[in-house]
Design a protein around this motif. Sequence first.
Motif, short mmCIF file in Angstrom:
data_model
loop_
_atom_site.label_atom_id
_atom_site.label_comp_id
_atom_site.label_asym_id
_atom_site.label_seq_id
_atom_site.Cartn_x
_atom_site.Cartn_y
_atom_site.Cartn_z
N MET A 1 -43.50 10.64 2.63
CA MET A 1 -42.81 9.35 2.70
C MET A 1 -42.52 8.99 4.15
SD MET A 1 -42.41 8.35 -0.47
CE MET A 1 -41.13 7.14 -0.42
N PHE A 2 -42.80 7.76 4.48
CA PHE A 2 -42.52 7.26 5.82
C PHE A 2 -41.01 7.11 6.00
CE2 PHE A 2 -45.98 6.00 8.61
CZ PHE A 2 -45.28 5.75 9.79
N THR A 3 -40.51 7.39 7.19
CA THR A 3 -39.09 7.30 7.48
C THR A 3 -38.85 6.39 8.68
OG1 THR A 3 -39.10 9.15 9.03
CG2 THR A 3 -38.73 9.68 6.70
N GLU A 4 -37.61 5.99 8.87
CA GLU A 4 -37.23 5.19 10.03
C GLU A 4 -37.57 5.94 11.32
OE1 GLU A 4 -33.34 3.01 12.03
OE2 GLU A 4 -33.14 4.02 10.10
N GLU A 5 -37.31 7.23 11.35
CA GLU A 5 -37.62 8.04 12.54
C GLU A 5 -39.11 8.01 12.87
OE1 GLU A 5 -37.46 12.66 14.08
OE2 GLU A 5 -36.13 12.06 12.45
N LEU A 6 -39.95 8.08 11.84
CA LEU A 6 -41.41 8.01 12.07
C LEU A 6 -41.82 6.65 12.63
CD1 LEU A 6 -42.90 9.89 8.97
CD2 LEU A 6 -43.02 10.59 11.37
N VAL A 7 -41.17 5.58 12.18
CA VAL A 7 -41.46 4.25 12.73
C VAL A 7 -41.19 4.23 14.23
CG1 VAL A 7 -40.72 1.82 12.77
CG2 VAL A 7 -41.04 2.99 10.58
N TRP B 1 -42.07 -1.27 26.20
CA TRP B 1 -41.09 -0.95 25.17
C TRP B 1 -41.10 -2.03 24.10
CZ3 TRP B 1 -39.78 -3.43 29.61
CH2 TRP B 1 -38.95 -4.54 29.53
N TYR B 2 -40.49 -1.71 22.96
CA TYR B 2 -40.44 -2.64 21.84
C TYR B 2 -39.00 -3.09 21.59
CZ TYR B 2 -39.11 1.53 19.19
OH TYR B 2 -38.48 2.67 18.75
N SER B 3 -38.86 -4.27 20.98
CA SER B 3 -37.55 -4.80 20.62
C SER B 3 -37.69 -5.66 19.37
CB SER B 3 -36.96 -5.63 21.78
OG SER B 3 -37.74 -6.80 21.99
N LYS B 4 -36.56 -6.11 18.85
CA LYS B 4 -36.51 -6.97 17.67
C LYS B 4 -37.35 -6.39 16.53
CE LYS B 4 -35.29 -11.14 20.07
NZ LYS B 4 -35.51 -12.55 20.28
N LEU B 5 -37.12 -5.13 16.26
CA LEU B 5 -37.88 -4.39 15.26
C LEU B 5 -37.40 -4.71 13.85
CD1 LEU B 5 -39.77 -1.99 14.49
CD2 LEU B 5 -37.80 -0.50 14.87
N ASP B 6 -38.37 -4.89 12.95
CA ASP B 6 -38.08 -4.95 11.53
C ASP B 6 -39.24 -4.29 10.82
OD1 ASP B 6 -36.63 -5.43 9.25
OD2 ASP B 6 -36.97 -7.59 9.21
N TYR B 7 -38.99 -3.70 9.66
CA TYR B 7 -40.05 -2.97 8.99
C TYR B 7 -39.75 -2.82 7.50
CZ TYR B 7 -36.71 0.81 9.67
OH TYR B 7 -35.56 1.56 9.69
N ILE B 8 -40.80 -2.50 6.77
CA ILE B 8 -40.73 -2.15 5.36
C ILE B 8 -41.40 -0.79 5.23
CG2 ILE B 8 -41.52 -2.72 3.03
CD1 ILE B 8 -41.67 -5.68 4.01
N LEU B 9 -40.73 0.14 4.58
CA LEU B 9 -41.31 1.46 4.29
C LEU B 9 -41.82 1.44 2.85
CD1 LEU B 9 -38.59 3.75 5.88
CD2 LEU B 9 -40.64 2.80 6.94
N HIS B 10 -43.07 1.89 2.69
CA HIS B 10 -43.69 1.85 1.37
C HIS B 10 -44.56 3.10 1.20
CE1 HIS B 10 -45.15 -0.10 -2.27
NE2 HIS B 10 -46.38 0.23 -1.91
N LYS C 1 -45.96 -8.42 17.76
CA LYS C 1 -46.85 -7.42 17.17
C LYS C 1 -46.54 -7.22 15.70
CE LYS C 1 -48.86 -5.46 20.91
NZ LYS C 1 -50.29 -5.36 21.11
N SER C 2 -47.58 -6.97 14.94
CA SER C 2 -47.46 -6.46 13.58
C SER C 2 -48.34 -5.23 13.50
CB SER C 2 -47.94 -7.48 12.54
OG SER C 2 -47.12 -8.62 12.55
N PHE C 3 -47.80 -4.17 12.94
CA PHE C 3 -48.53 -2.93 12.74
C PHE C 3 -48.36 -2.48 11.29
CE2 PHE C 3 -47.15 -2.39 17.23
CZ PHE C 3 -48.35 -2.06 17.84
N VAL C 4 -49.36 -1.81 10.78
CA VAL C 4 -49.19 -0.99 9.59
C VAL C 4 -49.57 0.41 10.02
CG1 VAL C 4 -49.89 -0.48 7.22
CG2 VAL C 4 -49.63 -2.87 7.96
N PHE C 5 -48.60 1.33 9.92
CA PHE C 5 -48.81 2.74 10.22
C PHE C 5 -48.99 3.48 8.91
CE2 PHE C 5 -46.16 1.26 13.80
CZ PHE C 5 -46.93 1.68 14.88
N LYS C 6 -49.89 4.45 8.92
CA LYS C 6 -50.16 5.25 7.72
C LYS C 6 -50.02 6.73 8.04
CE LYS C 6 -53.85 6.35 4.46
NZ LYS C 6 -55.26 6.14 4.13
N GLN C 7 -49.35 7.46 7.16
CA GLN C 7 -49.34 8.92 7.26
C GLN C 7 -50.65 9.40 6.64
OE1 GLN C 7 -45.48 9.68 5.27
NE2 GLN C 7 -45.13 11.03 7.01
N CYS C 8 -51.51 9.99 7.49
CA CYS C 8 -52.84 10.40 7.04
C CYS C 8 -52.83 11.81 6.48
CB CYS C 8 -53.81 10.29 8.21
SG CYS C 8 -53.99 8.59 8.81
N GLU C 9 -53.90 12.16 5.79
CA GLU C 9 -53.99 13.45 5.12
C GLU C 9 -53.86 14.63 6.08
OE1 GLU C 9 -57.45 13.65 2.64
OE2 GLU C 9 -56.84 11.90 1.48
#
Length: 154
Positions: free
Chosen positions: A1-7, A96-105, A129-137
């Motif tokens: 499961m993706f977490t805020e820390e991983l983001v 650096w990044y700012s104004k972060l918002d995200y959905i964990l799924h 920016k928009s990203f989709v990060f994936k935890q890979c196998e």
Amino acid sequence: MFTEELVHTALQTWCDNVVAVGRVHAEGGDVEAFASRILSDNYDYDHGKVLFKPTLTFGAKTYRPTKEGALAYFIGSNADFPDDKGFKLKPWVKVWYSKLDYILHGDLAIVQCNVHFIGEDDSHIFVNKSFVFKQCEDGRVRIILHQSSLPYQP
């Protein structure tokens, strides 16, 4: 499961890699090999599909569904992408990044933020920016979607 820390880790890694590519270039290192490794480690081109729309692309070469296209945008010097000058070669000295918002799924994080870039000439730009990060196998977090645009100026 993706977490805020991983983001936060994934975004900070992306920012640090922008600076690192410029540093390798400025120091006369093998920027192509370094940037290619960054793409393999942090984008899913080698294992799956990536949707990438860089900030400063247009026309027939707007989207970069291949690792070759992404590498051309990052470091330039590819005759198949003659308009690419190598965005990551500036060099950028702070990102650096700012104004972060995200959905964990599940194994995905869908992220929107602003990314700020400071050049060694003290120039400052920021992009949306928009990203989709994936935890890979293999346990790595990789980008499967990266969309970038300049802020709207009415």
